[in-house]
Design a protein around this motif. Structure first.
Motif, PDB file in Angstrom:
ATOM      1  N   LYS A 334      -6.977 -53.714   5.598  1.00  0.00           N
ATOM      2  CA  LYS A 334      -6.919 -52.993   6.787  1.00  0.00           C
ATOM      3  C   LYS A 334      -7.505 -53.691   7.958  1.00  0.00           C
ATOM      4  N   LEU A 335      -8.886 -54.038   7.719  1.00  0.00           N
ATOM      5  CA  LEU A 335      -9.416 -54.404   8.942  1.00  0.00           C
ATOM      6  C   LEU A 335      -9.104 -55.958   9.244  1.00  0.00           C
ATOM      7  N   MET A 336      -8.564 -56.803   8.502  1.00  0.00           N
ATOM      8  CA  MET A 336      -8.135 -57.973   8.590  1.00  0.00           C
ATOM      9  C   MET A 336      -6.732 -57.915   9.383  1.00  0.00           C
ATOM     10  N   GLY A 337      -5.945 -56.980   9.079  1.00  0.00           N
ATOM     11  CA  GLY A 337      -4.788 -56.681   9.986  1.00  0.00           C
ATOM     12  C   GLY A 337      -4.923 -56.217  11.127  1.00  0.00           C
ATOM     13  N   SER A 338      -6.013 -55.545  11.411  1.00  0.00           N
ATOM     14  CA  SER A 338      -6.366 -54.951  12.823  1.00  0.00           C
ATOM     15  C   SER A 338      -6.842 -56.157  13.754  1.00  0.00           C
ATOM     16  N   PHE A 342      -3.565 -61.006  13.594  1.00  0.00           N
ATOM     17  CA  PHE A 342      -2.548 -59.923  13.072  1.00  0.00           C
ATOM     18  C   PHE A 342      -2.331 -58.832  13.903  1.00  0.00           C
ATOM     19  N   ARG A 343      -3.528 -58.647  14.611  1.00  0.00           N
ATOM     20  CA  ARG A 343      -3.191 -57.298  15.489  1.00  0.00           C
ATOM     21  C   ARG A 343      -2.212 -57.252  16.478  1.00  0.00           C
ATOM     22  N   ASP A 344      -1.715 -58.506  16.875  1.00  0.00           N
ATOM     23  CA  ASP A 344      -0.637 -58.421  17.750  1.00  0.00           C
ATOM     24  C   ASP A 344       0.844 -58.554  17.019  1.00  0.00           C
ATOM     25  N   LEU A 345       0.736 -58.850  15.676  1.00  0.00           N
ATOM     26  CA  LEU A 345       1.981 -59.253  15.281  1.00  0.00           C
ATOM     27  C   LEU A 345       2.288 -57.918  14.203  1.00  0.00           C
ATOM     28  N   LEU A 346       1.347 -57.105  14.057  1.00  0.00           N
ATOM     29  CA  LEU A 346       1.683 -55.860  13.032  1.00  0.00           C
ATOM     30  C   LEU A 346       1.611 -54.727  13.867  1.00  0.00           C
ATOM     31  N   SER A 347       2.734 -53.805  13.550  1.00  0.00           N
ATOM     32  CA  SER A 347       2.541 -52.461  14.406  1.00  0.00           C
ATOM     33  C   SER A 347       2.098 -51.502  13.765  1.00  0.00           C
ATOM     34  N   THR A 348       1.517 -51.702  12.342  1.00  0.00           N
ATOM     35  CA  THR A 348       0.890 -50.662  11.625  1.00  0.00           C
ATOM     36  C   THR A 348       0.047 -51.339  10.405  1.00  0.00           C
ATOM     37  N   THR A 349      -1.059 -50.661  10.149  1.00  0.00           N
ATOM     38  CA  THR A 349      -1.732 -51.338   9.040  1.00  0.00           C
ATOM     39  C   THR A 349      -1.892 -50.510   7.973  1.00  0.00           C
ATOM     40  N   ALA A 350      -0.859 -49.299   7.858  1.00  0.00           N
ATOM     41  CA  ALA A 350      -0.618 -48.676   6.472  1.00  0.00           C
ATOM     42  C   ALA A 350      -0.152 -49.390   5.533  1.00  0.00           C
ATOM     43  N   LEU A 351      -0.752 -49.402   4.409  1.00  0.00           N
ATOM     44  CA  LEU A 351      -0.583 -50.487   3.247  1.00  0.00           C
ATOM     45  C   LEU A 351       0.822 -50.905   2.983  1.00  0.00           C
ATOM     46  N   GLY A 352       1.664 -49.945   2.740  1.00  0.00           N
ATOM     47  CA  GLY A 352       3.158 -50.419   2.425  1.00  0.00           C
ATOM     48  C   GLY A 352       3.585 -50.660   3.439  1.00  0.00           C
ATOM     49  N   ASP A 353       3.559 -50.244   4.712  1.00  0.00           N
ATOM     50  CA  ASP A 353       4.215 -50.767   5.874  1.00  0.00           C
ATOM     51  C   ASP A 353       3.850 -51.944   6.432  1.00  0.00           C
ATOM     52  N   MET A 354       2.688 -52.230   6.110  1.00  0.00           N
ATOM     53  CA  MET A 354       2.140 -53.312   6.640  1.00  0.00           C
ATOM     54  C   MET A 354       2.616 -54.562   5.779  1.00  0.00           C
ATOM     55  N   ASN A 355       2.435 -54.272   4.525  1.00  0.00           N
ATOM     56  CA  ASN A 355       2.967 -55.431   3.587  1.00  0.00           C
ATOM     57  C   ASN A 355       4.453 -55.728   3.766  1.00  0.00           C
ATOM     58  N   ALA A 356       5.364 -54.906   3.889  1.00  0.00           N
ATOM     59  CA  ALA A 356       6.589 -54.977   4.293  1.00  0.00           C
ATOM     60  C   ALA A 356       6.732 -56.087   5.386  1.00  0.00           C
ATOM     61  N   ARG A 357       6.073 -55.512   6.337  1.00  0.00           N
ATOM     62  CA  ARG A 357       6.171 -56.448   7.633  1.00  0.00           C
ATOM     63  C   ARG A 357       5.647 -57.738   7.332  1.00  0.00           C
ATOM     64  N   LEU A 358       4.613 -58.022   6.288  1.00  0.00           N
ATOM     65  CA  LEU A 358       4.127 -59.264   6.102  1.00  0.00           C
ATOM     66  C   LEU A 358       5.020 -60.144   5.122  1.00  0.00           C
ATOM     67  N   ARG A 359       6.137 -59.505   4.668  1.00  0.00           N
ATOM     68  CA  ARG A 359       7.128 -60.374   4.067  1.00  0.00           C
ATOM     69  C   ARG A 359       8.286 -60.624   4.918  1.00  0.00           C
ATOM     70  N   GLU A 360       7.973 -60.584   6.187  1.00  0.00           N
ATOM     71  CA  GLU A 360       9.234 -61.090   7.220  1.00  0.00           C
ATOM     72  C   GLU A 360       8.725 -62.285   8.054  1.00  0.00           C
ATOM     73  N   PRO A 361       9.297 -63.180   8.673  1.00  0.00           N
ATOM     74  CA  PRO A 361       8.995 -64.023   9.738  1.00  0.00           C
ATOM     75  C   PRO A 361       8.007 -63.456  10.950  1.00  0.00           C
ATOM     76  N   PRO A 362       7.081 -63.955  11.179  1.00  0.00           N
ATOM     77  CA  PRO A 362       6.544 -65.404  10.924  1.00  0.00           C
ATOM     78  C   PRO A 362       5.701 -65.536   9.539  1.00  0.00           C
ATOM     79  N   PHE A 363       5.623 -64.420   9.021  1.00  0.00           N
ATOM     80  CA  PHE A 363       4.998 -64.412   7.754  1.00  0.00           C
ATOM     81  C   PHE A 363       5.925 -64.846   6.706  1.00  0.00           C
ATOM     82  N   GLN A 364       5.372 -65.166   5.560  1.00  0.00           N
ATOM     83  CA  GLN A 364       6.115 -65.422   4.348  1.00  0.00           C
ATOM     84  C   GLN A 364       5.412 -64.865   3.024  1.00  0.00           C
TER      85      GLN A 364
END
Lengths: 527, 527
Positions: A334-338, A342-364
């Motif tokens: 959660k800290l890493m994502g904040s 990552f802070r500028d690329l993730l709209s949320t750091t709630a685990l499920g939503d953040m992980n979903a976002r991390l499966r889409e570009p620019p992430f892989q």
């Protein structure tokens, strides 16, 4: 895999091997409560204050489920293999000398949260793995050794009999006189029964009918004297019903006594092993010195140490040393994502939503060999497993690897996945920093160094009448612009100025106000 | 029958009717804990001391299951018909203004005891019936009324909008300025979405995606102003997931607002009804003024009053008045079985064993029409139902009737069973006396009068070094014969002389002893 008391012992070597072979380990706990609301968390808690508040707010709650996923790099497949373990935890359920009869708190909303995840409370309470802190283990061990020594000494002196396995020689104990007729009658009836057993049967032992603890005591004190040299008297607890029975064994030879003592000793040692239970896993985790990854993991660390290692200290610096000993390398996703980038690329750091976002570009999405029951591609809403502790640990690991891959993509060597050791320099900015909820300007607790100490010159402490609402506060401060209000309680709050250049005008604002129903102090004055 | 949240409302009239038609009602509770061991119970507690100790030792535990059997005399069949109800209890699980997020304690050994009875914790935690004390109900009601009044007032002023069902007007609340770019972008995206919904669809409402509480607050404060006169904004909680959504409703006419307010009001009232839950049964029980029968029922009375009526007072006399108001007629079968004539006929007053004994001569098992699932003739060991609360209540009633029948057999009219009212004089010596565990000379708490005050001239209070064991005490007192020792803690105990005529010799015993490492006082001196 689900691990309970029943399969814990056989699983222990498997878990141990998985820990040894892992590159890193993700953990997640499910608790009986999160806060007793003793203290409000504020935006401007100092790290020390925040630690003490959380410590006090979480006392007496319990960790009911410990999820653990080991991520092991498979060189030949060039990907990580995950092993997922879901441990159900519950205090030891037998009466056993030195083992505490634990009392813990539950918070209705937390149990309700678990209910929504379809948590199996029956499994946790009825089949949970027990635990003892090392100091508790030591005190149980010494109680057992004292008992064993006592048995050893009594078996040497002929005519004295090995008393109850459950009679503690150091207790305030023995020799209750029989004074009432009813107890006399009862004892005589039992003596007659034993006489009959000795004279008219060839059975090796007789199990007496259950009776209350007072009568058991009376029997233990009086029966051996009635049959000197002829019997041994033991206490036995039915494993199913937990009912205690007195067992009278024919014969009292030294070799028989020795044999019974040895049996009792073996049983006691194995009970102690069982009672230590899950604490062995925590010890193993700690000794492995592996990187432990969690998501918003401060409370996981709190509960794990408190329950399985030792009580939390009253001073933040001591807590940091303690964590450094138990888990020398921690990473909080959660800290890493904040943090950047990552802070500028993730709209949320709630685990499920953040992980979903991390499966889409620019992430892989990371390429992982997954435990059977978990569906990798699932998003939070489709995801009935979410908040099973091991699944949360798995999602945490997946999110972590996706972020690591992203960092790696900026390296010259673009190969996405590689062995973990080569990645350590990439994650070093995030290691041993644990996310702090609802903290305005200190995003994390720094476990391996001094904490951030942001300038708070624009922050003020205000005391005021309980009737005041936030609008009253905003009105008071309107000359210096917008403010951030953080409530300490009904009559105190922190005021943060949005426009820090207005700081110098606050004092005049107060002195210009003849109302002395409130009291304003700078952050420094209040500390 | 098992009663949970799901069938509680439909069962309420059936339970009510059963209470109304009953001759007497048996109850039994299952708890999350019995004692936090704060105080040792001693053989010589005064009734006031004992009350305070129990009060303090049981604080924060919770009643999880309430068993109730109504026994109704059927004149035509000349026997009792039993209706058995087994209520699962758990705190209200929705966030709702004024409803506390309860924190309660659990004792491992108590949950283990329930586990042995195969208690269904999932059923209790996931499906338990909620409860509110009357004072809690009143405060929730006034919070709801305040909200309703607020909505009423805002709907009258055009241009102002009914805010969240869950926004409490009296909270320290409103108007959070948007200061960061991320929140600005988020808000603008939502505004564009609503614009699209209003202009390009004909849907009556749109449910916004879930977001955190900070963003919900921002939206509530900013969206209405962006679409004046065009929308209503509401908060809605998904009943399944408990996730909160913001719903934007097309239109803002007075009649639409009125309709929405009415819907909200109806929903709030029905939520409140649900939240009051099991407290309705206790109120009904209380109002019925029927004889309530329990076995070793003091803690049942404690937990029932504490959880469903009001906190327990700090003074025994006030507790007695309170019980007198809530349950004016109580009877404890454990106490009844310990009094004459039963004392001399029963070797045990443990519920299962006592009931088995009460089915053999000179007793006669009562002729009862039994609830389907319960097997009357069963003894404790065969009896898998024992300790389901309703079954315990049933066995209690059966034991009670057997004892009543025995008393009746000494009457001129030998007809065994008859309507209950004619038996009241027989049981009057046992009414409103509640069994006291581990009390040497005060067997019961007298709820409707002064307590027994036995002579304790032969009882002494002793303070001594923590290293002393009972043998040291016995040695000290050996000149005055046998003693009963009751431990207060490691350094204090009560000493009761078996031979009361030795009382006068105790003083000389002490003065003759030059050792001043202990301190001896008479019972009266210590009080």
């Amino acid at each position: 895999m689900d691990i309970t008391r029943a399969n814990f012992t056989e699983t222990l070597p498997i878990v141990s091997k998985a820990i040894d072979e892992s590159s890193f380990i993700c953990i997640d706990g499910e608790f009986t409560g999160l806060t007793n609301h003793r203290y409000n968390l504020t935006s401007y808690d100092s790290p020390e204050e925040r630690y003490l508040k959380l410590h006090s707010n979480t006392e007496n709650f319990m960790l009911l489920q410990f999820g653990m996923c080991t991520f092991s790099w498979k060189e030949d497949e060039q990907k990580y293999q995950v092993d997922a373990f879901n441990f159900y935890i519950f205090p030891f359920r037998s009466s056993f000398p030195g083992v505490p009869d634990r009392i813990f708190s539950c918070q209705a909303s937390s149990l309700d949260f678990l209910t929504l995840q379809d948590f199996d409370f029956n499994k946790a309470i009825k089949e949970g793995i027990p635990f003892l802190r090392p100091s508790e283990e030591a005190s149980v061990r010494s109680a057992i050794e004292e008992k064993q020594a006592y048995r050893q000494s009594t078996y040497k002196s002929p005519g004295v009999f090995a008393l109850a396995t459950l009679t503690n020689p150091s207790s305030k104990g023995p020799s209750t006189p029989i004074t009432d007729q009813k107890t006399k009658d009862f004892t005589e009836k039992v003596v007659a029964k034993i006489k009959n057993f000795l004279e008219n049967t060839e059975d090796s032992e007789i199990v007496l009918e259950p009776c209350n603890s007072y009568l058991r005591k009376i029997l233990f004190e009086n029966i051996p004297a009635a049959f000197p040299g002829k019997i041994l008297v033991e206490s036995r607890t039915d494993e199913q019903t937990h009912q205690r029975h007195i067992v009278v064994v024919r014969g009292a030879s030294a070799s028989l006594q020795k044999e019974r003592n040895l049996q009792a000793k073996v049983k006691e040692e194995s009970n102690l092993e069982e009672a230590v239970g899950f604490s062995k896993i925590v010890k193993k985790l700690s000794q492995s010195q592996k990187l432990i990854v969690g998501h918003n993991m401060l409370l996981d660390v709190f509960y794990t140490i408190q329950q399985f290692v030792c009580p939390l200290p009253d001073v933040l610096e001591e807590f940091k040393s303690l964590v450094g000993c138990v888990f020398p390398k921690l990473l909080d996703t959660k800290l890493m994502g904040s943090m950047l980038p990552f802070r500028d690329l993730l709209s949320t750091t709630a685990l499920g939503d953040m992980n979903a976002r991390l499966r889409e570009p620019p992430f892989q999405p990371p390429d992982i060999t997954v435990p059977g029951k978990y569906n990798v591609g699932s998003t939070k809403s489709q995801d009935s497993n979410l908040h099973e502790a091991a699944y949360d640990a798995y999602v945490t690991g997946s999110a972590f690897l996706s972020m690591v891959n992203y960092l790696k993509s900026f390296q010259t060597n673009k190969k996405i996945l590689t062995s973990f050791s080569s990645l350590c320099s990439l994650i070093s900015p995030y290691v041993n920093k644990v996310f702090l909820m609802r903290s305005f300007d200190i995003p994390y607790l720094n476990l391996s160094g001094p904490d951030l100490s942001p300038c708070r010159d624009h922050v003020f402490h205000l005391e005021f009448p309980a009737l005041w609402k936030s609008n009253d506060l905003r009105q008071l401060f309107s000359p210096v612009g917008q403010i951030h209000i953080s409530w300490i309680n009904e009559t105190q709050c922190w005021i943060g100025l949005h426009n820090k250049t207005q700081t110098k005008n606050v004092k005049s604002l107060v002195s210009g106000n003849s109302n002395d129903s409130f009291r304003l102090r700078t952050y420094k004055e209040y500390q």
